[in-house]
Structure formats: C-alpha cells, structure tokens
Write a protein that holds these residues in place. Structure first.
Motif, PDB file in Angstrom:
ATOM      1  N   THR A  10       0.822  -1.200   0.000  1.00 16.00           N
ATOM      2  CA  THR A  10       0.000   0.000   0.000  1.00 16.00           C
ATOM      3  C   THR A  10       0.851   1.243   0.000  1.00 16.00           C
ATOM      4  O   THR A  10       2.011   1.239   0.370  1.00 16.00           O
ATOM      5  N   ARG A 149     -13.866   6.906  -9.088  1.00 15.24           N
ATOM      6  CA  ARG A 149     -13.480   5.533  -8.745  1.00 15.24           C
ATOM      7  C   ARG A 149     -12.949   4.785  -9.969  1.00 15.24           C
ATOM      8  O   ARG A 149     -11.978   4.029  -9.871  1.00 15.24           O
ATOM      9  N   ARG A 161      -3.674  -0.681  -5.519  1.00 14.51           N
ATOM     10  CA  ARG A 161      -5.113  -0.421  -5.518  1.00 14.51           C
ATOM     11  C   ARG A 161      -5.693  -0.196  -4.126  1.00 14.51           C
ATOM     12  O   ARG A 161      -6.416   0.772  -3.889  1.00 14.51           O
ATOM     13  N   THR A 162      -5.387  -1.095  -3.181  1.00 13.14           N
ATOM     14  CA  THR A 162      -5.956  -0.951  -1.836  1.00 13.14           C
ATOM     15  C   THR A 162      -5.514   0.349  -1.190  1.00 13.14           C
ATOM     16  O   THR A 162      -6.320   1.065  -0.573  1.00 13.14           O
ATOM     17  N   MET A 165      -7.349   3.263  -2.899  1.00 16.57           N
ATOM     18  CA  MET A 165      -8.749   3.305  -2.496  1.00 16.57           C
ATOM     19  C   MET A 165      -8.888   3.768  -1.045  1.00 16.57           C
ATOM     20  O   MET A 165      -9.820   4.486  -0.690  1.00 16.57           O
ATOM     21  N   LYS A 325      -4.935   0.004   5.757  1.00 20.21           N
ATOM     22  CA  LYS A 325      -3.875  -0.138   4.763  1.00 20.21           C
ATOM     23  C   LYS A 325      -2.783  -1.091   5.238  1.00 20.21           C
ATOM     24  O   LYS A 325      -2.173  -1.803   4.444  1.00 20.21           O
ATOM     25  N   ASP A 333      -8.157  -8.279   2.142  1.00 21.15           N
ATOM     26  CA  ASP A 333      -9.305  -7.366   2.083  1.00 21.15           C
ATOM     27  C   ASP A 333     -10.577  -7.982   2.661  1.00 21.15           C
ATOM     28  O   ASP A 333     -11.340  -7.318   3.370  1.00 21.15           O
ATOM     29  N   THR A 429     -12.790  -1.559  -3.157  1.00 23.65           N
ATOM     30  CA  THR A 429     -11.465  -2.089  -3.493  1.00 23.65           C
ATOM     31  C   THR A 429     -11.600  -3.495  -4.086  1.00 23.65           C
ATOM     32  O   THR A 429     -11.042  -3.806  -5.142  1.00 23.65           O
ATOM     33  N   LYS A 433     -10.979  -4.834  -8.097  1.00 19.74           N
ATOM     34  CA  LYS A 433     -10.095  -5.967  -8.382  1.00 19.74           C
ATOM     35  C   LYS A 433     -10.845  -7.085  -9.111  1.00 19.74           C
ATOM     36  O   LYS A 433     -10.292  -7.749  -9.986  1.00 19.74           O
TER      37      LYS A 433
END
Length: 508
Positions: A10, A149, A161-162, A165, A325, A333, A429, A433
C-alpha cells in the motif's frame, strides 16, 4: 497465489510509493498528481453532502411550517436519488470521452445547485419543494464519484489499488469531518445572520455553508482543467493507453476476458456496498431527529452537537484507513470487510432502547404568534420564538418506548465510525479488483448507483419506520439486514478475488 489476492503493498496516506523504480518518471508523477486531484474531488463531493446535513431539518422547519419528519426523509433521499440517476450516465461518458468532460459538467451542476439551496427561502410558498429540488441537483452533480473511482482503478496497479482506495476513502472522510465542522463553526451566524439587500441574500447558519460548498466547486473545476491528465495502466503497472482517448489508441478487451468476469461476485459486491451505505445513511439521517427526541436538544444544539459528533467520526475514520492499509497487507481485504460488518452490527445492537427511562414529551405544541401589535413578523429567520423540545406527541411510541441514553448514542457512534469506513473502502477495493483491467466507468456507475439507492432508501426508511414505529423497530431491522450481509459474505467468500488471479486459475 493467495498472497497476490490478500496482500497488497500500500501507498502512504494521500501519497504514492516513492520507492518504486519509476518514481522519477514524468508519467509516474503525472499519474499520481492526477490521482490526487481525484482524491480532492471525492473530498469535495463528501463536503457537499455533509456541510448542510445537520442543519437541513431545522432549515426546513424554519422556512416552511408544513415540512415534517417524513418530508425530511425525502429531502435527504433526493440527494442520493439524483446521484443514483447520474452515476451510470457519467460512468458511461467517462468510458468513451476524456474524464474531464463529465467531471467539469457534474461539478458545475453541483455548485449551481448549492446556490439554489441557499436561496430556497425566497419564494413565498413551496419552500420545502425548492429545498427538495436543490438537493436532488446537488446529488446529480455528485454522480461524478463513479468517474473518480473508475479513474483511480484504471490508473493504479493491483498492488497500489488498496492503498489508493484507502486514500480516496480518507479524502471522503476528511470531507465528512470538514463539512459538519464548517456547519458547526458557521452556526455562530445564528438564524438571522447578515442580510445583503442588493443580492436579496440572508447569510446565516443555514445558507452560508451552501455558498461555501459552491466556492469549493469553482476551485475543483480549475484543478481538473489545469492539472488532471488521462492515465491507464494494467495490473502490473504497464501503460495500456491514455484512457478515454479515440478508438485508434485503444486496446480492445477480448470477449473471453469480458466473459471471465465473475458476475456473481459483481452482484454480491454491489449488494454488500448497498448494505454498507444504507446503514450509514440511516445513522446520519436519524442523528438530528433522534437527538432532539431523546435528549430534548433544540434545533441549534442538535446542529452544533451532531456536527461535532460526525466530525469526530470523520477523524476516527482516518485512523481506521491508516490501520486498514496495514491490516490489508497482513490479513487481506475480505477479512477486514467481514470484521467491519460485525462491528457495525454491534453498534446498532447497542443503540436499541434498553432502559426503563422514557423521553421527555412535548405535551404542548408551542407556536410563536406571527403577529405582534398588529404587525406581521418574518418568522422564517427569527430567534425570538419559544421552541418546544422533546419527543413530539404525534409519535405515539414516545409514550411507551424507553429513551436511548447519551452513553448508548456515543458508543454506537464510535463503533459505526470504525466499521463503516473499513467496509466502505474494502467494498469498492474488492469490486475494482474483481472487474480487472477493462474500463470500469459503467460498472463503477452501477456500484455508485447501488450506494445512492441505499442513501435514497435509508432516509425514507428513517422517516417511515422511525417516525411511525420508533427506534426499537428501526434498529432491529437494521441489525437483521447487517446479519444477512454477513451471511452472504461468508457463503461467497472464496469468489471475491481479483480478476487477474481468477483468470490465471482458469488457464492453469
């Protein structure tokens, strides 16, 4: 392979990964500069909603005597209904044209609607309808969240990505902080405020926040036009194309890849996002009327204290994003999403009426006479009336339902302030994906529409179930809904994985 799904490198909060090999590359810097503009756009979208939310009910009561709690539900829902209609439109637009176009258009609609809201007191009749319409247009402008988004999903790698987001959600949380905080600060203007005769403007605690939100919109448009650039990369960071440019520059996604998207996981993600947004919409809508009913707060006290509470939830959310994060890198996730739902369930369970004390009831409906010594007074913005406090007698449940204690209210707010941001960021998130590298504008439009639908139904739910049946029924139904979401997530847990990982599994 599970490590690819549930362990993400992250980025720092509101920053980028400076240690990356291409961190000095001009495209890399331009990409993250543009992503930060999207963070700011998300921040302002949040501000546009929350900056008036705690004063909306007293504003309605002040300028239109015919407004009741049921109409409040429709006014709050109008914002989300407008966003629900606009999100797929702006998402589709962003798939085929540079995203600056839908962004500038939507922001302009938003700032114009805020000015409309500030002048809703001017007509001699139908003031509540003008507030309803203005909030619907503010929501329509906020449909650009789908564009934001989609852009961030397309401009980040799977590992980024995480973090990206979470940064976007942190920006949204900052908006939730600043909006109620600004409203609380501007409450010093009072209900009379300052009159600017040449503009027929009354700048008071109700109208000043809307004008401030409009000025933020002007700044946002300038940043989008001057700073934002188009970027699109694949899950590994390779530049695919400049997103939304002409068809000659596009790399078409094969029909096999299109068919490989797990539609069951897509639908599940939409439902979970709907539930998450619904429960928070219920909480933020019910905060002002609940506190006025249970704690006998005046309109001004409810605006001020709930502004502080929502502001504190915003600060709490930022801390949660920092933890998320780190935790997503260690646990993944999906476990965070499941944990967040369980925490929310606990928050609403605590909010159920448990004690044997009963709320104060407005046995007398005290109205200020609008005529004094034969002279009609302007009652739309008058501080001189004696305001009744407590639970209205027309809500019959007030007489037999135990009061919710202040400690319950605070504890519930703390728990929801932990669970909601974790679920919020993990929902979209995972969704981004699951969709993979294809343009996500339309899909993100539907996700945003799901959330907007929840924010539409949430206030209506409050105005009907809470007003008619009381908090015991309202919060029991919410607990049942969250329980159903937990059960669904548990059943489809293994299908909520990244597109690239699932596709690799299919080809091995």
């Amino acid at each position: 392979m599970s490590r690819l799904v549930d362990s993400d490198e992250t980025t720092p909060l509101l920053g980028d990964d400076a240690s990356s090999e291409d961190s000095q590359d001009g495209d890399y810097k331009s990409r993250w500069r543009s992503i930060r503009i999207m963070y700011f756009t998300m921040f302002l979208s949040s501000v546009g909603f929350t900056i008036v939310i705690t004063s909306l009910w007293p504003y309605l009561q002040k300028i239109d005597d015919s407004a009741d709690a049921t109409f409040l539900g429709w006014v709050v829902a109008a914002y989300s209904l407008g966003q629900m209609v606009a999100s797929p439109i702006f998402g589709l637009w962003s798939n085929h044209r540079p995203c600056r176009e839908p962004l500038v258009c939507s922001i302009f609609i938003n700032l114009s609607a805020n000015i409309y809201y500030a002048y809703a007191y001017l007509p001699s009749t139908g003031n509540k309808v003008h507030i309803l319409m203005s909030r619907a247009f503010v929501g329509f402008g906020a449909g650009n969240v789908a564009v934001v988004r989609s852009y961030v999903a397309g401009a980040t790698t799977l590992k980024e990505r995480t973090g990206a987001m979470a940064n976007m959600s942190a920006s949204q949380a900052l908006g939730f902080i600043l909006g109620p905080a600004l409203q609380a600060c501007l409450s010093f203007l009072g209900e009379n405020g300052v009159t600017v005769a040449i503009l027929r403007l009354r700048l008071n605690m109700y109208t000043a926040p809307a004008f401030l939100a409009a000025s933020f919109g002007v700044v946002n448009i300038l940043l989008v036009l001057l700073v934002l650039r188009e970027h699109h990369i694949d899950d590994h960071g390779r530049c695919i194309r400049a997103i939304n440019y002409t068809s000659e520059d596009r790399e078409e996604i094969s029909e096999e890849t299109e068919e490989a998207i797990d539609q069951g996981a897509v639908l599940t993600s939409n439902f979970l996002f709907f539930v998450v947004m619904f429960i928070f919409a219920v909480f933020e809508t019910i905060a002002t009327p609940l506190s006025m009913d249970m704690f006998a707060w005046t309109r001004r006290q409810a605006v001020f204290y709930n502004g502080i509470i929502i502001c504190c939830i915003g600060f709490e959310s930022i801390l949660v994003f920092l933890v998320v994060k780190v935790a997503s890198k260690r646990f993944g996730d999906r476990p965070i999403l499941l944990t967040g739902l369980i925490i929310i369930l606990c928050g609403f369970f605590i909010l159920l009426p448990w004690g044997n004390q009963y709320p104060k009831i407005q046995w007398a409906d005290i109205k200020n006479n609008s005529f004094v010594n034969g002279i009609q007074r302007d009652t739309k913005f008058s501080n001189s009336s004696v305001e009744p406090t407590g639970c209205p007698p027309e809500q019959t449940w007030c007489q037999y339902t135990p009061a919710i204690l202040l400690a319950q209210y605070f504890t519930s707010a703390v728990l929801i302030g932990v669970g909601y941001p974790a679920c919020n960021v993990m929902s979209y998130t995972l969704y981004s994906k699951i969709l993979g590298p294809r343009p996500q504008g339309v899909y993100m439009g539907w996700l945003t529409a799901s959330g907007s639908g929840a924010r539409t139904l949430g206030p209506v739910f409050v105005s009907q179930i809470y007003t008619i049946l009381g908090p015991r029924w309202a919060f029991s139904l919410i607990c049942s809904m969250v329980g159903a979401a937990i059960a669904l997530l548990s059943c489809l847990y293994r299908r909520l994985i990244a597109f690239s990982v699932r596709h690799r599994n299919l080809t091995e």
